[in-house]
Write a protein that holds these residues in place. Structure first.
Motif, PDB file in Angstrom:
ATOM      1  N   THR A 131      24.053 -54.991 -90.361  1.00 15.78           N
ATOM      2  CA  THR A 131      23.980 -56.118 -89.430  1.00 15.78           C
ATOM      3  C   THR A 131      24.301 -55.651 -88.013  1.00 15.78           C
ATOM      4  OG1 THR A 131      24.615 -57.637 -91.177  1.00 15.78           O
ATOM      5  CG2 THR A 131      24.886 -58.422 -88.922  1.00 15.78           C
ATOM      6  N   PHE A 132      25.310 -54.797 -87.896  1.00 15.40           N
ATOM      7  CA  PHE A 132      25.702 -54.254 -86.593  1.00 15.40           C
ATOM      8  C   PHE A 132      24.537 -53.501 -85.957  1.00 15.40           C
ATOM      9  CE2 PHE A 132      27.168 -50.573 -84.168  1.00 15.40           C
ATOM     10  CZ  PHE A 132      27.893 -51.189 -83.164  1.00 15.40           C
ATOM     11  N   PHE A 133      23.938 -52.576 -86.700  1.00 20.58           N
ATOM     12  CA  PHE A 133      22.846 -51.782 -86.127  1.00 20.58           C
ATOM     13  C   PHE A 133      21.616 -52.625 -85.829  1.00 20.58           C
ATOM     14  CE2 PHE A 133      24.865 -47.795 -87.894  1.00 20.58           C
ATOM     15  CZ  PHE A 133      25.122 -47.255 -86.653  1.00 20.58           C
ATOM     16  N   GLY A 148      12.065 -50.927 -84.029  1.00 25.47           N
ATOM     17  CA  GLY A 148      11.465 -49.591 -84.109  1.00 25.47           C
ATOM     18  C   GLY A 148      12.501 -48.488 -84.192  1.00 25.47           C
ATOM     19  N   THR A 149      13.552 -48.598 -83.390  1.00 25.24           N
ATOM     20  CA  THR A 149      14.608 -47.584 -83.411  1.00 25.24           C
ATOM     21  C   THR A 149      15.345 -47.637 -84.740  1.00 25.24           C
ATOM     22  OG1 THR A 149      14.860 -47.719 -81.026  1.00 25.24           O
ATOM     23  CG2 THR A 149      16.685 -46.748 -82.246  1.00 25.24           C
ATOM     24  N   PHE A 150      15.623 -48.826 -85.247  1.00 27.27           N
ATOM     25  CA  PHE A 150      16.271 -48.956 -86.552  1.00 27.27           C
ATOM     26  C   PHE A 150      15.433 -48.258 -87.615  1.00 27.27           C
ATOM     27  CE2 PHE A 150      17.279 -50.845 -90.588  1.00 27.27           C
ATOM     28  CZ  PHE A 150      18.660 -50.958 -90.553  1.00 27.27           C
ATOM     29  N   GLY A 151      14.136 -48.483 -87.601  1.00 31.64           N
ATOM     30  CA  GLY A 151      13.244 -47.847 -88.562  1.00 31.64           C
ATOM     31  C   GLY A 151      13.249 -46.337 -88.449  1.00 31.64           C
ATOM     32  N   CYS A 205      15.617 -44.480 -87.352  1.00 31.32           N
ATOM     33  CA  CYS A 205      16.924 -43.947 -87.744  1.00 31.32           C
ATOM     34  C   CYS A 205      17.183 -44.033 -89.247  1.00 31.32           C
ATOM     35  CB  CYS A 205      18.042 -44.690 -87.015  1.00 31.32           C
ATOM     36  SG  CYS A 205      18.070 -44.404 -85.248  1.00 31.32           S
ATOM     37  N   PHE A 206      16.802 -45.154 -89.858  1.00 29.51           N
ATOM     38  CA  PHE A 206      17.257 -45.417 -91.222  1.00 29.51           C
ATOM     39  C   PHE A 206      16.165 -45.572 -92.271  1.00 29.51           C
ATOM     40  CE2 PHE A 206      20.512 -47.333 -88.387  1.00 29.51           C
ATOM     41  CZ  PHE A 206      21.496 -46.393 -88.629  1.00 29.51           C
ATOM     42  N   GLU A 207      14.927 -45.756 -91.873  1.00 29.02           N
ATOM     43  CA  GLU A 207      13.890 -46.012 -92.861  1.00 29.02           C
ATOM     44  C   GLU A 207      12.934 -44.842 -93.041  1.00 29.02           C
ATOM     45  OE1 GLU A 207      12.279 -49.681 -91.409  1.00 29.02           O
ATOM     46  OE2 GLU A 207      13.987 -50.836 -92.141  1.00 29.02           O
ATOM     47  N   ARG A 208      13.217 -43.742 -92.402  1.00 26.99           N
ATOM     48  CA  ARG A 208      12.350 -42.572 -92.581  1.00 26.99           C
ATOM     49  C   ARG A 208      12.775 -41.799 -93.832  1.00 26.99           C
ATOM     50  NH1 ARG A 208      15.616 -39.911 -87.878  1.00 26.99           N
ATOM     51  NH2 ARG A 208      17.067 -38.723 -89.124  1.00 26.99           N
ATOM     52  N   GLU A 209      11.852 -41.071 -94.355  1.00 27.57           N
ATOM     53  CA  GLU A 209      12.119 -40.253 -95.539  1.00 27.57           C
ATOM     54  C   GLU A 209      12.845 -38.978 -95.101  1.00 27.57           C
ATOM     55  OE1 GLU A 209      12.139 -39.937 -99.511  1.00 27.57           O
ATOM     56  OE2 GLU A 209      11.173 -41.570 -98.445  1.00 27.57           O
ATOM     57  N   PRO A 210      14.004 -38.686 -95.686  1.00 28.94           N
ATOM     58  CA  PRO A 210      14.723 -37.476 -95.290  1.00 28.94           C
ATOM     59  C   PRO A 210      13.953 -36.224 -95.712  1.00 28.94           C
ATOM     60  CG  PRO A 210      15.805 -38.486 -97.165  1.00 28.94           C
ATOM     61  CD  PRO A 210      14.699 -39.413 -96.736  1.00 28.94           C
ATOM     62  N   ALA A 211      14.059 -35.189 -94.916  1.00 29.21           N
ATOM     63  CA  ALA A 211      13.423 -33.918 -95.247  1.00 29.21           C
ATOM     64  C   ALA A 211      14.141 -33.288 -96.434  1.00 29.21           C
ATOM     65  CB  ALA A 211      13.482 -32.976 -94.052  1.00 29.21           C
ATOM     66  N   ASP A 212      13.375 -32.595 -97.274  1.00 34.45           N
ATOM     67  CA  ASP A 212      14.025 -31.926 -98.393  1.00 34.45           C
ATOM     68  C   ASP A 212      14.778 -30.693 -97.879  1.00 34.45           C
ATOM     69  OD1 ASP A 212      11.864 -30.336 -97.754  1.00 34.45           O
ATOM     70  OD2 ASP A 212      11.332 -29.899 -99.820  1.00 34.45           O
ATOM     71  N   ARG A 213      15.596 -30.115 -98.701  1.00 32.25           N
ATOM     72  CA  ARG A 213      16.438 -28.994 -98.270  1.00 32.25           C
ATOM     73  C   ARG A 213      15.622 -27.802 -97.779  1.00 32.25           C
ATOM     74  NH1 ARG A 213      21.984 -28.327-101.376  1.00 32.25           N
ATOM     75  NH2 ARG A 213      22.720 -30.424-101.042  1.00 32.25           N
TER      76      ARG A 213
END
Length: 88
Positions: free
Chosen positions: A49-51, A58-61, A63-71
């Motif tokens: 809620t804060f973020f 768009g910035t929220f997406g 930051c938080f909705e992208r797929e993390p890169a594998d190792r």
């Protein structure tokens, strides 16, 4: 609610192995929140809620909705960046 309202909240960081403040994670990646801040601080306060209140959709997406890169992908990116820095 001010942007720094929760900066004092602390959790144990699984990546760093010690305690960190929300203020640290809130601006860790070039002034934007660390992608795991939602998970790490979800028990401390209403972090999503804060973020959503302080970031654009768009910035929220980004930051938080992208797929993390594998190792392996992260490792190759770091190796490439190191080569560019050293000129090799």
């Amino acid at each position: 609610m001010s942007i720094g309202a929760f900066d004092h909240a602390t959790v144990r960081c699984p990546q760093l192995g010690g305690e960190v403040t929300f203020g640290y994670c809130r601006i860790l990646e070039d002034g934007l929140p660390f992608r795991r801040a939602l998970v790490c601080f979800e028990r401390s306060f209403p972090v999503e809620t804060f973020f959503r209140a302080i970031l654009t959709e768009g910035t929220f997406g980004r930051c938080f909705e992208r797929e993390p890169a594998d190792r392996v992908g992260r490792l190759l990116t770091e190796v490439d960046a190191a080569r560019k820095r050293t000129g090799r």
